[in-house]
Design an enzyme around this catalytic site. Structure first.
Site, short mmCIF file in Angstrom:
data_model
loop_
_atom_site.label_atom_id
_atom_site.label_comp_id
_atom_site.label_asym_id
_atom_site.label_seq_id
_atom_site.Cartn_x
_atom_site.Cartn_y
_atom_site.Cartn_z
N LYS A 1 0.77 -1.15 0.16
CA LYS A 1 -0.12 -0.10 -0.01
C LYS A 1 0.92 1.22 -0.06
O LYS A 1 0.30 2.43 -0.39
CB LYS A 1 -0.76 -0.08 1.20
CG LYS A 1 -2.08 -1.06 1.11
CD LYS A 1 -3.15 -0.81 2.45
CE LYS A 1 -4.09 -1.77 2.27
NZ LYS A 1 -5.09 -1.64 3.13
N ASP B 34 -9.82 3.12 2.52
CA ASP B 34 -10.03 2.52 3.84
C ASP B 34 -10.72 3.43 5.06
O ASP B 34 -11.36 2.83 5.69
CB ASP B 34 -8.53 2.13 4.24
CG ASP B 34 -7.96 0.98 3.59
OD1 ASP B 34 -8.82 0.03 3.02
OD2 ASP B 34 -6.70 0.80 3.55
#
Ligand code: ATR
Length: 276
Positions: free
Chosen positions: A68, A104
């Site tokens: 990520k 997220d």
């Protein structure tokens, strides 16, 4: 039907064998009649993954552990939210350019009424990547953050970024009251096979609290079971996972997927039941 016009979406990670993303995205493509397919690719080299996105004209990708942060170096543009969080979990490929986003934070915000977060005391347990995204989302909505973490250094680091309070987990164990309206567990504590563990003692809960857990194997974690027994409103890990996925789907297609279809696809998957 898969044909020459089928568009490809995918997830990159290591490992990705247990990822639930293909299930929710393929169910959504199918239910909306979109000619696209979503696959999981395990790779050691995220740069090569991004080269593949460009050369094979992959329309969009999810990015998971451990890429990520590293993936950010190989994109053309990064959305300011992802820049601030310091991680990208979603890539959109349009007009030959790759743009990185982070959905997220939506996992924590969207299951709640976002207007209800302003001025609330929000306790985030954990200080890793997931905690970071959640803290960003809560701060953006005007919530007051309290970070609880096992390691003091990491916890204080996250807290200082958002002007938040900090309590070390071993101190929380000895406390008999926690001043919070919303509690969000972002750690893996409680995940099978250690499903008898909870990151928070049940005696610290009260019925006015909303309690959320990113863990979804098992779905009914010890933390959520304690919260329900106390009378709290709860948001389970599948809801949180589905909301980050729905935000990805919207970026890629411009369409809002049906959250119930996503959830049912996951619950009906044999694999999910095996993993619990
Ligand atoms: P993620 O990207 O999923 O957030 P991460 O960056 O590895 O994963 O962060 C995991 C978080 O869960 C950390 O805050 C970690 O605490 P430490 O900072 O002390 O390492 C927390 N965590 C993981 N396992 C834990 C455990 N058994 N007890 C308490 N906290 C735990």
């Amino acid at each position: 039907m898969i044909n020459a016009e089928t568009e490809l979406y995918c997830i990159f990670g290591r490992p990705v064998g247990h990822s639930k993303s293909p299930v929710i995205h393929n169910a959504s493509f199918q239910s909306l009649g979109i000619n696209a397919v979503y696959l999981a690719f395990e790779t050691d080299d995220i740069k090569k993954g991004m080269d593949a996105v460009r050369s094979l004209n992959i329309r969009g990708a999810s990015v998971t552990i451990p890429f990520k942060e590293d993936v950010m170096a190989y994109l053309d543009e990064i959305d300011p939210e992802a820049e601030q969080i310091g991680a990208v979990n979603t890539i959109h490929h349009t007009n030959g350019r790759l743009t990185g986003y982070n959905t997220d934070s939506k996992a924590a915000i969207n299951p709640l009424n976002p207007d209800d977060i302003a001025g609330k005391q929000v306790c985030v347990i954990g200080a890793g990547g997931a905690a970071h995204a959640v803290a960003y989302g809560i701060a953006k909505q005007g919530g007051n953050l309290l970070i609880v973490n096992r390691s003091e250094e990491k916890g204080r680091g996250l807290a200082s970024k958002y002007n938040a309070g900090f309590i070390a987990q071993d101190r929380l164990v000895r406390m008999d009251r926690l001043d919070a309206d919303i509690i969000i567990n972002t750690t893996s504590v409680g995940m099978a096979p250690d499903s008898d563990l909870s990151p928070l003692a049940g005696r610290l809960l009260n019925p006015e609290m909303i309690v959320m857990d990113v863990v979804y194997t098992p779905l009914n974690t010890r933390l959520l079971a304690d919260a329900r027994a106390t009378g709290c409103r709860t948001v389970d890990g599948l809801s949180m996972f589905i909301h980050q996925g729905a935000a990805q789907f919207k970026i890629w297609t411009g369409k809002d997927p049906d959250l119930e279809i996503m959830r049912n696809a996951l619950l009906n998957e044999d694999r999910y039941n095996e993993d619990r």
